[in-house]
Design a protein around this motif. Structure first.
Motif, mmCIF file in Angstrom:
data_model
loop_
_atom_site.group_PDB
_atom_site.id
_atom_site.type_symbol
_atom_site.label_atom_id
_atom_site.label_comp_id
_atom_site.label_asym_id
_atom_site.label_seq_id
_atom_site.Cartn_x
_atom_site.Cartn_y
_atom_site.Cartn_z
ATOM 1 N N TYR A 73 11.166 7.520 -1.042
ATOM 2 C CA TYR A 73 12.250 6.831 -1.755
ATOM 3 C C TYR A 73 12.169 7.159 -3.243
ATOM 4 C CZ TYR A 73 12.583 4.069 2.489
ATOM 5 O OH TYR A 73 12.737 3.681 3.806
ATOM 6 N N ASP A 74 13.342 7.187 -3.907
ATOM 7 C CA ASP A 74 13.346 7.332 -5.357
ATOM 8 C C ASP A 74 13.164 5.957 -6.001
ATOM 9 O OD1 ASP A 74 15.867 6.068 -5.365
ATOM 10 O OD2 ASP A 74 16.963 7.940 -5.671
ATOM 11 N N VAL A 75 13.091 5.896 -7.330
ATOM 12 C CA VAL A 75 12.844 4.628 -8.022
ATOM 13 C C VAL A 75 13.987 3.636 -7.853
ATOM 14 C CG1 VAL A 75 11.205 5.498 -9.710
ATOM 15 C CG2 VAL A 75 13.641 5.566 -10.224
ATOM 16 N N GLY A 76 15.179 4.110 -7.494
ATOM 17 C CA GLY A 76 16.314 3.227 -7.238
ATOM 18 C C GLY A 76 16.328 2.657 -5.837
ATOM 19 N N PHE A 113 8.303 6.779 -4.201
ATOM 20 C CA PHE A 113 7.526 5.864 -3.372
ATOM 21 C C PHE A 113 7.548 6.381 -1.951
ATOM 22 C CE2 PHE A 113 9.018 3.475 -6.976
ATOM 23 C CZ PHE A 113 7.887 2.771 -7.364
ATOM 24 N N TYR A 114 6.447 6.206 -1.253
ATOM 25 C CA TYR A 114 6.437 6.539 0.172
ATOM 26 C C TYR A 114 6.046 5.287 0.944
ATOM 27 C CZ TYR A 114 1.488 7.677 -0.880
ATOM 28 O OH TYR A 114 0.189 7.662 -1.316
ATOM 29 N N ASP A 120 6.010 -4.456 12.757
ATOM 30 C CA ASP A 120 6.529 -5.359 11.720
ATOM 31 C C ASP A 120 5.767 -5.231 10.399
ATOM 32 O OD1 ASP A 120 4.143 -6.476 12.505
ATOM 33 O OD2 ASP A 120 4.928 -8.490 12.776
ATOM 34 N N ARG A 121 4.924 -4.197 10.278
ATOM 35 C CA ARG A 121 4.141 -3.993 9.050
ATOM 36 C C ARG A 121 4.664 -2.796 8.275
ATOM 37 N NH1 ARG A 121 -1.567 -4.149 8.729
ATOM 38 N NH2 ARG A 121 -0.953 -4.476 6.579
ATOM 39 N N ALA A 122 4.582 -2.872 6.964
ATOM 40 C CA ALA A 122 4.971 -1.761 6.099
ATOM 41 C C ALA A 122 4.022 -1.692 4.914
ATOM 42 C CB ALA A 122 6.404 -1.930 5.620
ATOM 43 N N LEU A 123 3.650 -0.488 4.540
ATOM 44 C CA LEU A 123 2.783 -0.244 3.393
ATOM 45 C C LEU A 123 3.489 0.757 2.476
ATOM 46 C CD1 LEU A 123 -0.582 0.218 5.323
ATOM 47 C CD2 LEU A 123 0.188 -1.832 4.123
ATOM 48 N N VAL A 124 3.357 0.564 1.163
ATOM 49 C CA VAL A 124 4.042 1.416 0.188
ATOM 50 C C VAL A 124 3.053 1.871 -0.878
ATOM 51 C CG1 VAL A 124 5.881 1.527 -1.543
ATOM 52 C CG2 VAL A 124 6.199 0.159 0.531
ATOM 53 N N LYS A 125 3.188 3.139 -1.302
ATOM 54 C CA LYS A 125 2.403 3.669 -2.425
ATOM 55 C C LYS A 125 3.323 4.505 -3.306
ATOM 56 C CE LYS A 125 -2.225 3.458 -0.647
ATOM 57 N NZ LYS A 125 -2.935 2.598 -1.546
ATOM 58 N N LYS A 126 2.844 4.764 -4.519
ATOM 59 C CA LYS A 126 3.622 5.485 -5.529
ATOM 60 C C LYS A 126 3.009 6.867 -5.745
ATOM 61 C CE LYS A 126 2.994 4.086 -9.743
ATOM 62 N NZ LYS A 126 3.028 3.343 -11.002
ATOM 63 N N MET A 127 3.883 7.859 -6.017
ATOM 64 C CA MET A 127 3.420 9.211 -6.352
ATOM 65 C C MET A 127 4.316 9.781 -7.443
ATOM 66 S SD MET A 127 4.554 11.326 -3.006
ATOM 67 C CE MET A 127 6.031 10.883 -2.122
ATOM 68 N N VAL A 128 3.821 10.832 -8.103
ATOM 69 C CA VAL A 128 4.543 11.419 -9.234
ATOM 70 C C VAL A 128 4.719 12.918 -8.987
ATOM 71 C CG1 VAL A 128 4.498 11.848 -11.712
ATOM 72 C CG2 VAL A 128 3.569 9.707 -10.802
#
Length: 131
Positions: A73-76, A113-114, A120-128
């Motif tokens: 996903y993008d920042v928006g 973000f990925y 029913d679980r979701a995990l998110v992390k950020k990358m550049v």
């Protein structure tokens, strides 16, 4: 004697060999044993390298054979690309992202973000992505 390996990852196979060094500096080795650590919980690893250009790898662990979705996903909050959307076997997996959108076009530099979804679980992390 006992040995505890504190750096284990779920869903991974490990091989161990015991070595004993004698007073004459010779070494005796045991047979190699294999141990499998079951995947016990959903896990999402930090991508590597991060920052990246143009490729990065995302590691994740699925606790049991089930449907999983890994999307960028993008920042928006707009979905840029879906890397995985299928039934996955239990254990650790890796997925590469080449910095392109769903149409195969290169995306711009920035923060992305990925998100890993499983049941029913979701995990998110950020990358550049840096170009």
């Amino acid at each position: 004697r006992a040995f505890t390996d504190m750096g284990l990852r779920g869903g991974t196979n490990y091989r161990y060999t015991l070595g004993v060094v004698l007073s004459d500096r010779s070494e005796i080795r045991s047979q190699t044993v294999t141990a499998t650590v079951p995947a016990r919980m959903l896990a999402l690893e930090q991508n590597h390298p991060n920052p990246f250009n143009p490729m990065t790898t995302i590691g994740f662990t699925i606790p049991g054979r089930s449907r999983a979705t890994l999307a960028i996903y993008d920042v928006g909050g707009k979905r840029v690309r879906t890397l995985v959307d299928q039934i996955i076997e239990e254990g650790r997996q890796e997925q590469a992202w080449d910095g392109t959108d769903a149409s195969g076009n290169p995306v711009g530099s920035g923060i992305y973000f990925y998100r890993l979804t499983n049941g029913d679980r979701a995990l998110v992390k950020k990358m550049v992505l840096v170009k």
